[in-house]
Design an enzyme around this catalytic site. Structure first.
Site, PDB file in Angstrom:
ATOM      1  CG  HIS A  10      77.794  15.250 -27.719  1.00 17.05           C
ATOM      2  ND1 HIS A  10      78.765  16.447 -27.859  1.00 17.05           N
ATOM      3  CD2 HIS A  10      77.411  14.466 -28.560  1.00 17.05           C
ATOM      4  CE1 HIS A  10      78.606  16.385 -28.926  1.00 17.05           C
ATOM      5  NE2 HIS A  10      78.662  14.842 -29.713  1.00 17.05           N
TER       6      HIS A  10
ATOM      7  CB  CYS B 261      76.303  19.967 -28.711  1.00 11.90           C
ATOM      8  SG  CYS B 261      75.390  19.809 -27.627  1.00 11.90           S
TER       9      CYS B 261
ATOM     10  CG  ASP C  16      81.518  23.895 -30.113  1.00 11.21           C
ATOM     11  OD1 ASP C  16      79.867  23.320 -29.855  1.00 11.21           O
ATOM     12  OD2 ASP C  16      81.316  24.840 -31.211  1.00 11.21           O
TER      13      ASP C  16
END
Length: 380
Positions: free
Chosen positions: A371, A255, A252
């Site tokens: 990520h 991370c 979102d």
């Protein structure tokens, strides 16, 4: 005439008999009286001496009788002592036999207990091995499920538009700037295994080049990255260090903060607090010097340090290398990052604070340049 003669003869015999009888009786009486006053040696003694000698004889007889009685009594006592001694020996022998029987029973009981313990231990080991197999199967299933979830998250992340005002730091550019010479493959693997053991022990890897933080002016487009290959590289490197994903980290935009919260607090509920503390530290440490001599403010792409801090304080802004440096200094912990970059010599990044207070470090992974995730040692 004859009658008279017969009468005379009869009287003569009667007188003769009476005389002889009286003489005999007198002689007998006189003889007894004579013997009464003669001692054992045949000497005449007085009546007092006679009776005194009789008393002495009686005393001697009594003493002899008493001595005999004492001897008999001593013999009886000795016999009783011998009997008691024999009885005591019999009791001791019986007690010894009882003790030997008890010891034998105790040894038999111990032997039976040991056999039972051995059986229980074997059953426990079998059950333990069975449980380990079941846990391993569960872990494999869980890893497969996590891999599927990560693939779904990546697809969701790829479908989301990228924020232009918060460019992400690229680990690949860092590796290109400080890329070491190529090493033989076996030497690299042994070095990576040694680094993995040091990571699990909370130590800083030795001979590890720490790249300087770099924020790319033009972040790499995730669409240009071969995601399946990056995913395979990342999994191989995580397994090489005997690590595994700890908890699922949502994609979102927070991370990195979620991963730090999971490592420090064990949950994802402190992400906002961590972002607030990191930004506060960055505002106070604009001139913080890195190992290469540069300061944090030298690596920002915004117009000013204040603008960078304001953007980083917003929810959903991607964290970068500067925020990791701030987290390492703020929480006094070493931060180790395993990346999915193609370079084999720079996929491992280690950020060490100037003053480290905790041995257990922070373990993160960085996938496809956009990520962050949380890692933990592989459970046996």
């Amino acid at each position: 005439m004859y009658d008279l003669l017969y009468m005379c003869v009869f009287l003569f015999f009667v007188v003769t008999i009476c005389y002889n009888l009286s003489f005999y009786i007198g002689t007998l009486i006189f003889k007894n009286t004579e013997d009464r006053w003669v001692n054992a040696d045949g000497q005449w003694i007085s009546e007092d001496n006679y009776w005194a000698s009789q008393v002495l004889q009686k005393k001697e007889q009594l003493q002899q009788i008493q001595q005999l009685q004492q001897i008999q009594h001593l013999q009886q006592e000795k016999q009783q002592e011998q009997i008691q001694h024999l009885q005591h020996l019999q009791k001791l022998q019986q007690l010894h036999l009882n003790q030997q029987q008890e010891q034998l029973q105790h040894l038999q009981q111990n032997h039976q207990d040991q056999l039972q313990k051995l059986q229980h231990y074997q059953q426990f080991q079998q059950q333990k091995q069975l449980n380990q197999l079941q846990q391993l199967q569960k872990k494999l299933k869980l890893q497969k499920l996590q891999q599927l979830q990560q693939k779904e998250q990546l697809q969701q992340l790829l479908s989301q538009p990228k924020q232009p005002e918060t460019p992400q730091q690229t680990q690949q550019q860092q590796s290109q700037q400080l890329q070491p010479k190529q090493q033989p493959k076996q030497q690299q693997q042994s070095q990576q295994q040694q680094q993995g053991q040091e990571i699990q022990q909370g130590q800083q890897p030795q001979n590890q080049n720490v790249p300087a933080p770099q924020i790319s002016q033009d972040p790499k487009n995730p669409n240009d990255i071969n995601l399946p290959l990056a995913y395979l590289r990342l999994n191989e490197r995580i397994e090489l260090y005997q690590l595994m994903p700890k908890n699922e980290i949502p994609g979102d935009g927070n991370c990195q903060m979620h991963a730090l919260s999971d490592q420090i607090y064990g949950d994802l509920l402190h992400s906002k607090l961590i972002r607030f503390r990191i930004v506060s530290w960055l505002r106070r440490n604009k001139g913080y010097k890195l190992p290469n001599g540069a300061t944090l403010s030298d690596f920002i792409t915004e117009n000013s340090w204040e603008e960078y801090c304001n953007n980083m304080s917003k929810n959903g802004t991607w964290g970068d290398h500067l925020t990791l440096v701030a987290a390492a200094e703020l929480f006094k912990k070493n931060i180790s990052i395993i990346s999915s970059v193609e370079s084999q010599g720079s996929f491992f990044i280690d950020i060490t604070p100037k003053s480290k207070e905790y041995e257990n470090g922070i373990l993160l992974y960085h996938f496809a340049e956009f990520h962050y995730g949380s890692l933990c040692p592989l459970v046996d």
